[in-house]
Design an enzyme around this catalytic site. Structure first.
Site, short mmCIF file in Angstrom:
data_model
loop_
_atom_site.label_atom_id
_atom_site.label_comp_id
_atom_site.label_asym_id
_atom_site.label_seq_id
_atom_site.Cartn_x
_atom_site.Cartn_y
_atom_site.Cartn_z
N HIS A 82 30.06 -55.40 8.39
CA HIS A 82 31.50 -55.42 8.64
C HIS A 82 31.91 -54.24 9.54
CE1 HIS A 82 35.77 -56.14 7.39
NE2 HIS A 82 35.86 -54.84 7.64
N GLU A 83 31.46 -53.05 9.20
CA GLU A 83 31.84 -51.87 9.98
C GLU A 83 31.13 -51.82 11.33
OE1 GLU A 83 34.28 -50.13 9.07
OE2 GLU A 83 34.44 -51.09 7.10
N HIS A 126 33.45 -53.53 13.69
CA HIS A 126 34.56 -52.67 14.10
C HIS A 126 34.11 -51.65 15.15
CE1 HIS A 126 37.51 -54.24 11.42
NE2 HIS A 126 36.92 -53.83 10.30
#
Length: 527
Positions: free
Chosen positions: A186-187, A190
């Protein structure tokens, strides 16, 4: 041997100059002009105390050592290693992965542009879909709270997970590993999206809050505020987009498992019990047992297990061909009595080995009841629905079909799991279906487990959904703000009004998520 401290002070006192009083006397005698004695008295009274008092003060109260230096050293040691420690929270941050993020952000710029634009489309759809899903889950939870039907249990698409309550402790390693992997992916989304939009990444880190692990990226806030809303959307939606892709990848891996794991796993031989359940016990279903049948219904996998139990729940109770000589009327064990639902019982309620059976008397064709030791009577016994089924298998008059006399919707089921004896279940079939965890994959070696990809699918998918919710402190908050700035500028020109609209939408999403979490926790822990 060193002299004691007191002697040292005495030696120092003897070698010191004469007392201050003598000095004043000498000054008085050698002074040429007459001096008022009151001045000397005043000077003498205001002079410092004798040296002896000074040494006594130094000996009795040494200056305290401050702990500020140690505290500063400890904080500097933590900061130098990127650590931050607070109650229930441990965090570690580093810049070691910044080069990797920068390298990924430069790979195929046009492909990344299409990739993150696809993430924007998914993020917007997921934001709306997550609200619908949470509303549906809340409705199902409320319906389950007001119903005792076990078929409604476990129907929620999203469920609160509490380690040790609805998550076995034996699965904690796989659960936390999948949760950490989902957070890192997920990160990663980003970070790569931010660098592609010329937003500086200050660092990447992982944390543990209470017992739950996670990951984060630290972005330069000033750069975020300077880029356009469309660029912000690509950054904010990248996390849930990568979780969705990870979920699809893990799901595809699970579908390919029969082919990929054929050398080490086998399928089609039964359903393997993967964790403890209420059915566990000396003659129950334990972890590692292979279920191959339910009554006369063969079980080759989890799908057969669910299908057989569903059919047994709606079909008439299975009977068993019992020798006529073994039947004893109910008066030998007590008269049969009616239950509240109208069915009859002829055994003591406290009996753990006997069960009441009903059969048709061959003489007067009326229903009679007999209390018999259930395991002895049904072990290796053919099943039947009527007496004619037994007559076709045995000599006429030697056996008859007896049926357990149970409450409505309750079934007696023999569960086959060789080489052990049958597990005998008396209850509502969905209770057995939902209380036992099974898998189709039987490891050829005892050290192999398939729990990690299953948790990756469920947790990564859950993170994609939950983080899309327009809720304070989640990705959905920033996704919603960027979406409103990109779409409502020409419709709602006042920025404060747009922020007010976003605030109320976030408030509604936060309330919906909080209601689901609160009721989910209550269903898991309090019910």
């Amino acid at each position: 041997m060193c002299p004691p401290i007191v002697s040292s002070y005495r030696l120092l006192l003897l070698s010191s100059p004469p007392p201050i009083v003598s000095s004043y006397r000498l000054l008085l005698l050698s002074s040429s002009p007459p001096i008022d004695s009151s001045s000397y008295r005043l000077l003498l009274l205001s002079s410092p105390p004798p040296i002896v008092s000074s040494y006594r003060l130094l000996l009795s109260s040494p200056p305290p050592i401050s702990s500020a230096k140690h505290r500063n050293s400890y904080e500097a040691w933590l900061a130098g290693r990127g650590l931050m420690l607070s109650p229930f929270h441990l965090r570690w941050q580093t810049t070691a992965f910044n080069r990797l993020f920068a390298y990924c952000s430069r790979l195929n710029p046009h492909g990344l542009y299409l990739w993150f634009n696809s993430g924007v489309v998914f993020g917007v759809v997921a934001m709306v879909g997550s609200v619908v899903l949470l509303a549906r889950t809340l409705q199902q939870t409320l319906a389950q709270m007001t119903s005792d039907d076990p078929r409604m249990a476990g129907q929620q698409a999203l469920q609160v997970v509490v380690p040790g309550v609805n998550l076995p402790t034996s699965q904690l390693l796989y659960f936390f590993s999948a949760l950490l992997l989902s957070g890192v992916i997920h990160e990663l989304g980003h970070a790569v999206a931010a660098l592609r939009e010329q937003v500086r990444v200050n660092g990447f880190g992982v944390f543990v809050f209470v017992v739950y692990p996670g990951a984060f990226v630290d972005l330069f806030t000033t750069h975020l505020t300077l880029i356009s809303p469309a660029q912000q959307l690509r950054i904010f939606c990248a996390g849930v987009w990568h979780n969705f892709v990870l979920c699809l990848a893990a799901l595809g891996f699970l579908f390919l498992l029969p082919i990929l794991l054929f050398p080490v796993y086998s399928t089609g031989g039964g359903a393997l019990v993967t964790e403890g359940s209420p059915a566990d016990g000396p003659r129950g279903l334990s972890v590692g047992d292979l279920v191959t049948g339910l009554e006369e219904c063969g079980v080759r996998g989890v799908e057969d297990w669910a299908g057989c139990l569903s059919r047994l729940a709606i079909s008439p109770q299975t009977g068993y061909c019992i020798p006529t000589a073994s039947l004893q009327p109910s008066w030998a064990h007590g008269r049969a009595y009616k239950r509240l639902d109208g069915t009859l019982d002829c055994c003591s309620n406290s009996s753990l080995t006997d069960l009441c059976f009903s059969y048709t008397s061959p003489r007067d064709k009326e229903r009679e009841y007999a209390c018999m030791p259930v395991r002895k009577m049904v072990t290796g016994t053919p099943v039947c629905q009527r007496d004619s089924d037994c007559l076709a298998k045995e000599q006429a008059g030697t056996t008859m079909c007896v049926t357990p006399s149970l409450e409505n919707q309750t079934r007696f089921i023999r569960v086959t799991h060789p080489p052990d004896t049958h597990m005998l279940f008396v209850g509502y079939p969905p209770h057995l279906q939902y209380s036992v965890s099974l898998t189709n994959f039987v490891p050829r070696f005892t050290f192999l487990h398939l729990d990690l990809p299953v948790y990756v699918v469920s947790l990564s998918g859950a993170l994609a959904v939950v983080n899309s919710v327009p809720c304070f402190a989640l990705d959905g908050q920033w996704m919603l703000n960027a979406l409103l700035e990109a779409t409502l500028v020409s419709v709602v020109t006042d920025r404060q009004r747009r922020e007010l609209i976003g605030f109320f939408l976030l408030l509604g999403g936060s309330a919906l998520l909080a209601a689901n979490v609160a009721l989910g926790l209550w269903m898991v822990t309090a019910r």
